[in-house]
Design a protein around this motif. Structure first.
Motif, short mmCIF file in Angstrom:
data_model
loop_
_atom_site.label_atom_id
_atom_site.label_comp_id
_atom_site.label_asym_id
_atom_site.label_seq_id
_atom_site.Cartn_x
_atom_site.Cartn_y
_atom_site.Cartn_z
N ASN A 77 0.96 -1.24 0.04
CA ASN A 77 -0.03 0.11 -0.08
C ASN A 77 0.88 1.21 0.16
N GLU A 80 2.37 1.77 -3.56
CA GLU A 80 1.45 2.23 -4.38
C GLU A 80 1.19 3.64 -4.10
N LYS A 81 1.19 4.31 -3.06
CA LYS A 81 1.06 5.70 -2.62
C LYS A 81 2.34 6.60 -3.24
#
Length: 304
Positions: A77, A80-81
Protein backbone atom coordinates in the motif's frame (compact mmCIF):
# COMPACT_ATOMS: atom_id res chain seq x y z
CA UNK A 1 0.83 3.87 -14.92
CA UNK A 2 2.69 0.57 -15.25
CA UNK A 3 5.08 -0.29 -12.42
CA UNK A 4 6.76 -3.43 -11.18
CA UNK A 5 7.31 -4.42 -7.56
CA UNK A 6 10.69 -6.12 -7.16
CA UNK A 7 10.21 -6.41 -3.39
CA UNK A 8 13.37 -4.49 -2.43
CA UNK A 9 12.75 -1.80 -5.04
CA UNK A 10 10.17 -0.79 -7.61
CA UNK A 11 10.39 0.33 -11.21
CA UNK A 12 8.07 2.64 -13.11
CA UNK A 13 7.78 2.46 -16.87
CA UNK A 14 7.71 6.11 -17.99
CA UNK A 15 5.74 7.36 -21.00
CA UNK A 16 7.16 8.44 -24.34
CA UNK A 17 8.83 11.83 -24.38
CA UNK A 18 10.11 11.50 -20.83
CA UNK A 19 13.73 12.20 -19.99
CA UNK A 20 14.90 11.47 -16.47
CA UNK A 21 18.14 13.46 -17.01
CA UNK A 22 16.16 16.48 -18.24
CA UNK A 23 14.03 16.40 -15.10
CA UNK A 24 17.01 15.90 -12.80
CA UNK A 25 18.77 18.82 -14.46
CA UNK A 26 15.78 21.00 -13.63
CA UNK A 27 16.09 19.98 -9.97
CA UNK A 28 19.68 21.24 -10.09
CA UNK A 29 18.48 24.81 -10.70
CA UNK A 30 19.02 25.78 -7.05
CA UNK A 31 21.09 24.57 -4.12
CA UNK A 32 18.64 26.15 -1.67
CA UNK A 33 15.94 23.48 -1.96
CA UNK A 34 15.43 21.61 1.32
CA UNK A 35 12.80 19.00 0.41
CA UNK A 36 15.02 16.79 -1.70
CA UNK A 37 18.69 16.03 -2.28
CA UNK A 38 20.54 15.13 -5.48
CA UNK A 39 23.69 13.03 -5.39
CA UNK A 40 25.29 11.54 -8.50
CA UNK A 41 22.19 12.13 -10.62
CA UNK A 42 20.08 10.33 -8.03
CA UNK A 43 17.18 12.05 -6.32
CA UNK A 44 16.52 11.47 -2.61
CA UNK A 45 13.07 12.32 -1.29
CA UNK A 46 11.50 11.70 2.11
CA UNK A 47 7.85 10.68 2.37
CA UNK A 48 5.60 10.05 5.33
CA UNK A 49 2.73 7.63 4.86
CA UNK A 50 0.45 6.90 7.80
CA UNK A 51 3.10 8.05 10.29
CA UNK A 52 5.84 5.97 8.63
CA UNK A 53 8.81 7.97 7.25
CA UNK A 54 10.08 6.44 4.01
CA UNK A 55 13.25 7.63 2.31
CA UNK A 56 13.25 7.03 -1.45
CA UNK A 57 16.25 6.88 -3.72
CA UNK A 58 15.06 7.69 -7.25
CA UNK A 59 17.26 7.00 -10.26
CA UNK A 60 17.17 5.83 -13.86
CA UNK A 61 17.97 2.28 -14.86
CA UNK A 62 17.67 1.17 -18.48
CA UNK A 63 15.06 3.84 -19.33
CA UNK A 64 13.01 2.88 -16.25
CA UNK A 65 12.53 4.96 -13.12
CA UNK A 66 13.93 2.93 -10.22
CA UNK A 67 12.96 3.61 -6.61
CA UNK A 68 15.08 2.08 -3.86
CA UNK A 69 14.32 2.24 -0.14
CA UNK A 70 17.57 2.71 1.83
CA UNK A 71 16.22 2.46 5.38
CA UNK A 72 12.77 0.85 5.35
CA UNK A 73 10.96 -1.55 3.03
CA UNK A 74 7.46 -0.17 2.50
CA UNK A 75 4.29 -2.22 2.33
CA UNK A 76 2.44 -2.76 -0.94
CA UNK A 77 0.00 0.00 0.00
CA UNK A 78 2.83 2.40 0.82
CA UNK A 79 4.53 1.61 -2.49
CA UNK A 80 1.28 2.33 -4.32
CA UNK A 81 1.06 5.76 -2.70
CA UNK A 82 4.70 6.53 -3.52
CA UNK A 83 4.08 5.65 -7.16
CA UNK A 84 0.98 7.86 -7.20
CA UNK A 85 3.03 10.75 -5.84
CA UNK A 86 5.80 10.25 -8.40
CA UNK A 87 3.28 10.06 -11.25
CA UNK A 88 1.95 13.47 -10.19
CA UNK A 89 5.38 14.90 -9.38
CA UNK A 90 6.75 14.10 -12.86
CA UNK A 91 3.39 14.47 -14.66
CA UNK A 92 3.82 10.95 -16.04
CA UNK A 93 0.20 10.50 -17.13
CA UNK A 94 0.42 13.31 -19.69
CA UNK A 95 0.66 12.61 -23.41
CA UNK A 96 2.90 15.39 -24.74
CA UNK A 97 2.67 14.60 -28.44
CA UNK A 98 0.34 17.48 -29.29
CA UNK A 99 2.40 19.89 -27.17
CA UNK A 100 5.57 19.03 -29.06
CA UNK A 101 3.78 19.22 -32.42
CA UNK A 102 2.56 22.72 -31.52
CA UNK A 103 5.90 23.83 -30.07
CA UNK A 104 7.85 22.73 -33.13
CA UNK A 105 5.84 25.25 -35.16
CA UNK A 106 6.26 28.08 -32.66
CA UNK A 107 9.24 30.42 -33.08
CA UNK A 108 9.58 31.02 -29.33
CA UNK A 109 9.17 27.45 -28.09
CA UNK A 110 10.87 25.51 -30.89
CA UNK A 111 14.51 26.02 -29.82
CA UNK A 112 13.68 25.51 -26.13
CA UNK A 113 11.71 22.33 -26.73
CA UNK A 114 14.47 20.96 -28.93
CA UNK A 115 17.00 21.58 -26.18
CA UNK A 116 15.00 20.27 -23.21
CA UNK A 117 12.76 17.66 -24.82
CA UNK A 118 11.62 15.08 -22.31
CA UNK A 119 11.33 17.57 -19.45
CA UNK A 120 8.03 17.19 -17.65
CA UNK A 121 6.18 19.86 -15.72
CA UNK A 122 7.55 19.14 -12.26
CA UNK A 123 4.61 19.38 -9.91
CA UNK A 124 3.97 19.99 -6.22
CA UNK A 125 1.43 17.24 -5.47
CA UNK A 126 0.68 18.45 -1.91
CA UNK A 127 -1.93 21.22 -2.05
CA UNK A 128 -0.80 22.82 1.21
CA UNK A 129 2.83 22.89 0.11
CA UNK A 130 1.88 24.36 -3.28
CA UNK A 131 -0.27 27.09 -1.73
CA UNK A 132 2.29 28.03 0.92
CA UNK A 133 5.16 28.08 -1.59
CA UNK A 134 3.13 30.33 -3.90
CA UNK A 135 2.25 32.66 -1.03
CA UNK A 136 5.86 32.78 0.18
CA UNK A 137 6.96 33.76 -3.33
CA UNK A 138 4.58 36.68 -3.69
CA UNK A 139 6.46 39.93 -4.48
CA UNK A 140 9.91 38.80 -3.34
CA UNK A 141 12.91 37.46 -5.23
CA UNK A 142 13.34 33.71 -5.62
CA UNK A 143 16.45 33.45 -3.45
CA UNK A 144 14.71 35.03 -0.45
CA UNK A 145 11.64 32.87 -1.09
CA UNK A 146 13.82 29.76 -0.75
CA UNK A 147 15.32 31.20 2.44
CA UNK A 148 11.85 31.66 3.94
CA UNK A 149 10.85 28.16 2.84
CA UNK A 150 13.94 26.67 4.48
CA UNK A 151 13.23 28.48 7.75
CA UNK A 152 9.58 27.38 7.61
CA UNK A 153 10.47 23.72 6.99
CA UNK A 154 13.29 23.59 9.55
CA UNK A 155 11.11 25.24 12.22
CA UNK A 156 7.84 23.37 11.72
CA UNK A 157 8.66 20.32 9.58
CA UNK A 158 9.95 16.89 10.51
CA UNK A 159 13.51 15.69 9.99
CA UNK A 160 15.02 12.29 9.33
CA UNK A 161 18.77 12.02 9.86
CA UNK A 162 20.45 9.26 7.83
CA UNK A 163 24.20 8.69 7.44
CA UNK A 164 25.10 12.28 8.17
CA UNK A 165 22.39 13.78 5.96
CA UNK A 166 19.16 15.53 6.95
CA UNK A 167 15.96 14.83 5.02
CA UNK A 168 12.94 17.01 5.64
CA UNK A 169 9.16 16.81 5.38
CA UNK A 170 7.06 19.89 4.65
CA UNK A 171 5.09 21.05 7.70
CA UNK A 172 1.59 19.62 7.97
CA UNK A 173 -1.51 21.84 7.85
CA UNK A 174 -2.43 20.54 11.33
CA UNK A 175 0.87 21.84 12.73
CA UNK A 176 0.57 25.28 11.10
CA UNK A 177 -3.12 25.64 11.99
CA UNK A 178 -2.04 25.76 15.65
CA UNK A 179 0.45 28.57 15.08
CA UNK A 180 0.04 32.27 15.74
CA UNK A 181 0.96 35.02 13.28
CA UNK A 182 3.91 35.94 15.51
CA UNK A 183 5.36 32.43 15.10
CA UNK A 184 5.74 32.98 11.35
CA UNK A 185 6.71 36.63 11.70
CA UNK A 186 9.80 35.43 13.59
CA UNK A 187 10.91 33.75 10.35
CA UNK A 188 10.51 37.07 8.46
CA UNK A 189 7.13 36.26 6.97
CA UNK A 190 5.17 39.44 6.41
CA UNK A 191 2.10 39.78 8.62
CA UNK A 192 -0.22 39.21 5.65
CA UNK A 193 1.64 36.10 4.44
CA UNK A 194 1.58 34.68 7.96
CA UNK A 195 -2.17 35.29 8.18
CA UNK A 196 -2.82 33.72 4.77
CA UNK A 197 -0.70 30.65 5.55
CA UNK A 198 -2.37 29.94 8.88
CA UNK A 199 -5.87 30.51 7.47
CA UNK A 200 -5.22 28.12 4.57
CA UNK A 201 -3.86 25.51 6.99
CA UNK A 202 -7.07 25.76 9.03
CA UNK A 203 -9.22 25.45 5.89
CA UNK A 204 -7.39 22.28 4.86
CA UNK A 205 -7.60 20.79 8.37
CA UNK A 206 -11.34 21.53 8.47
CA UNK A 207 -11.84 19.86 5.08
CA UNK A 208 -12.98 23.10 3.47
CA UNK A 209 -10.11 23.11 0.96
CA UNK A 210 -8.99 19.96 -0.84
CA UNK A 211 -7.78 18.99 -4.31
CA UNK A 212 -10.98 17.00 -4.79
CA UNK A 213 -13.12 20.01 -3.91
CA UNK A 214 -11.16 22.22 -6.30
CA UNK A 215 -11.53 19.77 -9.17
CA UNK A 216 -15.27 19.57 -8.49
CA UNK A 217 -15.57 23.25 -9.37
CA UNK A 218 -15.37 22.33 -13.05
CA UNK A 219 -12.97 23.60 -15.69
CA UNK A 220 -9.81 25.67 -15.39
CA UNK A 221 -11.64 29.03 -15.27
CA UNK A 222 -14.06 27.84 -12.59
CA UNK A 223 -11.26 26.48 -10.39
CA UNK A 224 -9.25 29.68 -10.78
CA UNK A 225 -12.28 31.78 -9.86
CA UNK A 226 -12.88 29.62 -6.77
CA UNK A 227 -9.25 29.84 -5.66
CA UNK A 228 -9.35 33.62 -5.96
CA UNK A 229 -12.16 33.80 -3.40
CA UNK A 230 -9.62 32.65 -0.78
CA UNK A 231 -7.89 35.47 1.07
CA UNK A 232 -4.31 35.87 -0.13
CA UNK A 233 -4.82 34.16 -3.48
CA UNK A 234 -4.79 36.44 -6.51
CA UNK A 235 -4.62 35.59 -10.19
CA UNK A 236 -0.90 34.72 -10.22
CA UNK A 237 -1.10 32.51 -7.13
CA UNK A 238 -4.21 30.73 -8.44
CA UNK A 239 -2.57 30.02 -11.79
CA UNK A 240 0.64 28.88 -10.12
CA UNK A 241 -1.25 26.38 -7.95
CA UNK A 242 -3.35 25.22 -10.90
CA UNK A 243 -0.16 24.68 -12.86
CA UNK A 244 2.08 23.06 -10.25
CA UNK A 245 -0.41 21.19 -8.04
CA UNK A 246 -3.49 20.42 -10.15
CA UNK A 247 -1.34 20.25 -13.31
CA UNK A 248 -3.87 22.12 -15.38
CA UNK A 249 -2.20 22.53 -18.81
CA UNK A 250 -4.14 25.72 -19.58
CA UNK A 251 -2.93 27.52 -16.44
CA UNK A 252 -1.07 30.65 -17.45
CA UNK A 253 0.55 32.87 -14.76
CA UNK A 254 0.65 35.95 -16.97
CA UNK A 255 2.11 38.22 -14.30
CA UNK A 256 5.05 35.90 -13.59
CA UNK A 257 8.39 37.72 -13.60
CA UNK A 258 10.28 34.61 -14.71
CA UNK A 259 7.99 34.23 -17.71
CA UNK A 260 8.57 37.88 -18.65
CA UNK A 261 12.33 37.58 -18.31
CA UNK A 262 12.46 34.38 -20.35
CA UNK A 263 10.46 35.93 -23.18
CA UNK A 264 12.64 39.02 -23.14
CA UNK A 265 15.76 36.85 -23.49
CA UNK A 266 14.33 34.47 -26.10
CA UNK A 267 13.09 37.30 -28.29
CA UNK A 268 16.09 39.58 -27.66
CA UNK A 269 13.81 42.40 -26.54
CA UNK A 270 15.07 45.68 -25.12
CA UNK A 271 12.52 45.47 -22.31
CA UNK A 272 10.09 42.99 -20.83
CA UNK A 273 6.98 42.36 -22.95
CA UNK A 274 3.62 43.76 -21.95
CA UNK A 275 0.72 41.53 -20.92
CA UNK A 276 -0.92 42.29 -24.28
CA UNK A 277 2.23 41.22 -26.12
CA UNK A 278 2.48 38.02 -24.06
CA UNK A 279 -1.11 37.14 -24.87
CA UNK A 280 -0.31 37.70 -28.53
CA UNK A 281 2.77 35.45 -28.37
CA UNK A 282 0.70 32.78 -26.61
CA UNK A 283 -2.11 32.51 -29.17
CA UNK A 284 -0.66 29.23 -30.45
CA UNK A 285 -0.21 27.81 -26.98
CA UNK A 286 -3.91 27.26 -26.29
CA UNK A 287 -4.35 24.29 -23.97
CA UNK A 288 -0.59 24.09 -23.29
CA UNK A 289 0.16 27.44 -21.64
CA UNK A 290 1.45 25.77 -18.46
CA UNK A 291 3.97 23.66 -20.36
CA UNK A 292 5.04 26.63 -22.47
CA UNK A 293 5.61 28.61 -19.27
CA UNK A 294 7.52 25.77 -17.63
CA UNK A 295 9.86 25.36 -20.59
CA UNK A 296 10.42 29.12 -20.67
CA UNK A 297 11.30 29.01 -16.97
CA UNK A 298 13.75 26.21 -17.74
CA UNK A 299 15.43 28.39 -20.36
CA UNK A 300 16.41 30.84 -17.61
CA UNK A 301 18.82 28.23 -16.22
CA UNK A 302 20.98 27.89 -19.32
CA UNK A 303 24.07 26.97 -17.33
CA UNK A 304 22.44 23.80 -15.96
Amino acid sequence: MKWIDHVNYIKISPPNDFSFPACINFFHRTDQEILYRIKDDTLYKLFKIEEQPILCKISEQATMIKIDFPIYQPTANEKEKIVQYLVEWFDLSRDLQSFYEMAEQDKILQPIVEKYRGLRLIGIPCLFEALVWAIIGQQINLSFAYTLKQRFVETFGEQLYVEGESYWLFPTPAKIAEMQVEDLRMLQFSERKAEYTIAIAKSIVNGDLTKKLLRQQGDYSAIKKYLMTIRGIGAWTADYVLMRCLQEPSAFPLADVGLHNALKIQLSLAQKPTIEEINDYAKQWEGWQAYATFYLWRSLYEAI
